[in-house]
Design a protein around this motif. Structure first.
Motif, short mmCIF file in Angstrom:
data_model
loop_
_atom_site.label_atom_id
_atom_site.label_comp_id
_atom_site.label_asym_id
_atom_site.label_seq_id
_atom_site.Cartn_x
_atom_site.Cartn_y
_atom_site.Cartn_z
N UNK A 191 0.80 -1.22 0.00
CA UNK A 191 0.00 0.00 0.00
C UNK A 191 0.83 1.27 0.00
N UNK A 192 1.97 1.27 0.67
CA UNK A 192 2.82 2.47 0.64
C UNK A 192 3.34 2.73 -0.77
N UNK A 193 3.66 1.66 -1.50
CA UNK A 193 4.11 1.83 -2.87
C UNK A 193 2.99 2.32 -3.78
N UNK A 194 1.76 1.84 -3.53
CA UNK A 194 0.62 2.32 -4.30
C UNK A 194 0.40 3.81 -4.05
N UNK A 195 0.47 4.20 -2.79
CA UNK A 195 0.31 5.63 -2.49
C UNK A 195 1.41 6.44 -3.16
#
Length: 366
Positions: A32-36
């Protein structure tokens, strides 16, 4: 201070440029951090497929309008598809037609998930493990990211300034931690970067002690490790304080040694320097004081959207520091019979050295 926008829109093209060297026609991003980082989307459920030609984000109905709003705000060009998991998987399957090799984020995909994707979603492609593609982009912060981190650090500094006068004998560790968290939220933080640590007396000898009902006492050391999140980005800082004079010469010497160790580490930070050299600079000072066995963790870590990210700053790290990376320098000494000392700052790596983001005074006594 002027707010500088993050260059979110430029990140997917930079990732697309990395795919050929990684041996992939596409990459599935599930962390999720990479998606953000890539899209600006802040929801709790999504998958992104990046190919040479497009990026597709799938999520569920909870985030129908939010996903469109956040990607538009970030000026990110990506196709958004919303639906239940079977619908999402069908979208991904169709978007992957013609791809021969699709990369998965090895660090965030379980064995069971990989088997499901191979058998039921990307049945025409070979799935391959990738490591650190998006994370390699995240190592160097843009001016918008640095601005968010400056604000996060300033919030933490201001919170400590408010709480410091309240440190008196008889207050419980957990009360101090709760007050710090409250002040950071009041000052504009979204949340704390991690569970705030307030560890007094013997509890300070546990590097990641949880705040307890133990009451602070005069003359003992209090380790306070905390950070604020602003616009998704973290700060991280540790200060060791004492109510009144330290109760023993040993406590005072511990503080002096760790303070000197941290100063040596900060002085060694510079773009092009091996991260292990920063660790060695800190560790040497503590070893010369006779406490090498009491420095039980690495010297630091990268900070950004995650509180712990690359580069790792430790004795076995193979990273080289890059300009505009953000790291911590946090040596410590932990002696069960006396307590613990840790002093930590978050700094921006520069060509000439480093620029501190956390600026709270390092005075011992309150």
């Amino acid at each position: 201070m002027d707010i500088v926008a993050m260059d979110t829109a430029g990140r997917i093209p930079r990732l697309q440029a990395l795919l050929p060297a990684a041996g992939c026609d596409g990459l599935v991003i599930s962390q999720l951090s990479n998606i953000r980082y890539l899209t600006g989307f802040t929801g709790s459920a999504a998958i992104v497929l990046v190919t040479a030609d497009e990026a597709v984000l799938v999520t569920d109905g909870r985030y129908d309008s939010q996903s469109a709003e956040e990607l538009s705000r970030a000026r990110v060009t990506a196709r958004i598809e919303v639906g239940l998991p079977p619908v999402q998987e069908k979208v991904l399957e169709e978007a992957a037609i013609g791809l021969r090799r699709i990369g998965l984020e090895a660090g965030s995909v379980s064995w069971a998930r990989q088997r499901h994707l191979a058998a039921d979603v990307f049945v025409r492609a070979e799935l391959v493990a990738t490591d650190g593609l998006v994370e390699s982009l995240r190592l160097v912060k843009d001016e918008g990211e640095l601005g968010a981190m400056r604000t996060a650090a300033a919030i933490a500094d201001a919170a400590l300034a408010r709480v410091r006068p309240q440190l008196v004998a008889g207050i419980a560790e957990v009360e101090v931690a709760n007050t710090l968290d409250f002040e950071m939220r009041t000052l504009g933080a979204t949340r704390s970067s991690f569970e705030t640590i307030v560890a007094s007396g013997p509890n300070g000898a546990k590097p990641h002690a949880r705040p307890s009902r133990r009451l602070l006492e005069r003359g003992e050391l209090v380790v306070m490790d905390f950070g604020a999140v602003f616009d998704g980005y973290c700060s991280d800082m540790t200060r060791t304080l004492c109510i009144g004079e330290p109760a023993s010469a040993a406590l005072g010497r511990m503080v002096e040694v760790v303070r000197a160790s941290q100063a040596a580490g900060l002085a060694s930070v510079r773009a092009g320097v091996a991260a292990s050299e920063v660790d060695s600079a800190c560790r040497t000072v503590i070893a010369e004081a006779g406490w090498s066995d009491a420095f039980v963790h690495g010297t630091g870590h990268g900070v950004g959207l995650d509180i712990h990210e690359g580069p790792r700053v430790g004795p076995t790290s193979d990273a080289t520091l890059l300009a505009n990376s953000v790291i911590t320098v946090e040596p410590g000494v932990y002696l069960p019979d006396h307590g613990g000392v840790r002093i930590e700052d978050t700094v921006v790596v520069t060509a000439e050295g480093c620029r501190p983001l956390t600026t709270s005074p390092k005075d011992l006594m309150v």
